[in-house]
Design an enzyme around this catalytic site. Sequence first.
Site: not given
Lengths: 307, 428
Positions: B61, B64, B95, B155, B282, B309, B328
């Site tokens: 996860h 990049l 995303n 995601d 999140n 993440d 993040g």
Amino acid sequence: MSLQSRHLLGLDGVPKQDIELILDTAVSFKEVLERPIKKVPPLQGKTIANLFFESSTRTRISFELAERRLSADVVSFAAAGSSVSKGETLKDTARNIEAMKIDMVVIRHASAGAAHFLSRVVKANVLNAGDGAHEHPTQALLDMFTLREKYGTLKGLRVCIVGDVLHSRVARSNIFGLTTMGVEVSLCGPATLMPRHIEQLGVRVFNTLDDVIPSVDVLNVLRVQLERQQGGFFPSLREYHRFFGVTKERVDRAGRAITIMHPGPINRDVELSADLADGEHSVILEQVTNGVAVRMAALYLLGTSSK
Amino acid sequence: MNYLLKHARIIDPVTGTDEQLNLLIVDGTIDRLGANLSAAKGVEEVDLSGKLIAPGFVDMHVHLREPGFEHKETIESGCRSAAQGGFTAVCCMPNTNPTIDDESVARYVIEKGKQVCDGFVDVYPIAAATKGRQGEELSPMAELTHAGAVGFSDDGAPIASANTMRLALEYSSMFGIPIIQHAEDPSMTKGGSMNEGVVSMRLGIPGIPPIAEELMIGRDIALLRYVPKAKYHVAHISTRRSTDLVRSAKQEGLAVSAEVTPHHFTLTDEVVASFDTNTKMNPPLRTADDVEAMKEALRDGVIDVIATDHAPHTIDEKEVEYSQAPFGIVGLETAIGLSIAELVRQRFLSLLQLVEKFSTNPRRILSLPQIRIEAGQPANLTILDHEIEWTVDTTRFSSKSKNSPFHGRRLQGKAVGIFNHGRLRRVV
């Protein structure tokens, strides 16, 4: 005597002696405000910037008056029409203002933590004039000042804060300050406007005014923000007024005097009936007067400390 | 180049190996393992006394950011960060801009991954489950699988519609590829910046209630029961009740798996009181009880995977008001150090279990080739010093972004090298 912190960001964790110091200092500034010449020199040569990223009338005027009466040089800034509306970040705005050699910054902002953020990126003393739903420390200090003036002491007093506690910085700062000072604090409002876990701050929560009014000395009535109805937090202003509106009829049932406070601006006959707002037990205008004295005290203590 | 890796403790959950052996690698393939191998001519000897060799770690996860957000991270800088953190493979989330919801974008990401960082880090795209990650129409999953996508996820956003989730589970079941859910009921989280709880109440910050995650996981498990051929994976699980839901679904025999990030088993929402936006992510940081639950669920096998993440953002993007900051933090270079400090040292996981969480399990869930440290197999290795204590210095990160709440924190354990595609890359 000086405060423990070089900023006034909130009342959470502020010790009793600091609150007392501000309130005691405000007593002498209130006396200054009664004089024909309402100006004293302690902040002469200091420059204070008022950064109001959120609109405000009374708090901004109150701060400006307090600053001028301490002989500070004052610059005020409102977000609309400023560089913020051109996309400048808070950090850049603050650093630019600091580059103009500002000693103290008063900030109001819609985002919780904005004053803390500012205190990390500038060297000036920072006073929080309201950050989101977090804190509004000078409002709570002026509320405490008003009560102490009326009752002589805060300890043992019973205060109920009525209304939208969830979104209220006034409520949070009051809860932190009042509980520190030994006041018995209760809250009353719709369940949807009470934050979960709020009991952990040492307050009692009620959902019916009639249950709480008989056992309090003071009702501090919060403003109902009309957009909360659109947010679905309560069904209508009519219903809000019927069940949570502080009215003469409800208060009279207590059979004794109950002091009425409101941080303003009032929605008359929504959260508070007009006859109570203007009535003999209302201290709403005294709160406004005391606001200047309390802000003078906070500015003075921060601006003259060596920290 | 041929290598003799000497004196390391080799831990391989797949072959059941845990002993000190020498490892001879010829042309990128494991030639022999043995206690007394010595180097022939032309073989580089590397003394790894006190170190561990494990099958190459995978971070399933990461973000990049390429294409579209190269100011935050590129495939190249992200792969360098992964190599520095001890990973030989990463799975990147869709995303991006354009979104990885089309064969061409998936192929671009894979090809770019081969070109950068000397090809040390294998890049496996996770494609969007729905077109444009809008949660409405299914992405072309067959084409994307064909192009090399290893999972499907929107995601950053949940697949909120129950019917879309049903269809995604049904369609993806044809390829044996999991739907990876960012579990959040969006009707309950609008405007939220942190965990809803005692701390958010004090700080007046709008909350993200834990139940928004639990409701979505509960719903998805019910859908999985209805579509039992599908595979379902919970991304970045964060609450105790979420782990309870996964635990009971596993007991029931459903094909559910879960991952947790190092920050969710390390930090609590108390750190948000600093208003440092590097505490904003999140799902948000939860309570001490939830942190404890993450460790227990890792220990009990309820949580299969540790994934970071990794979410790079620039300093300027993060140095703003809390409500304005993006969610993040970066995670690739602190994952091993946090995991050994918080999990191995505190005896929630053995080193063997740690290797499962970082290598065996993500490879199983995503049907990636399983790495076996035995003769005849390609050498794909993570080499660790599990004893070393070190202090995080974000300014030295290989990632383009430095948004980490762990700057200055003491960690235990660090990658000292990776081996992939025939070559050894030392981590300094």
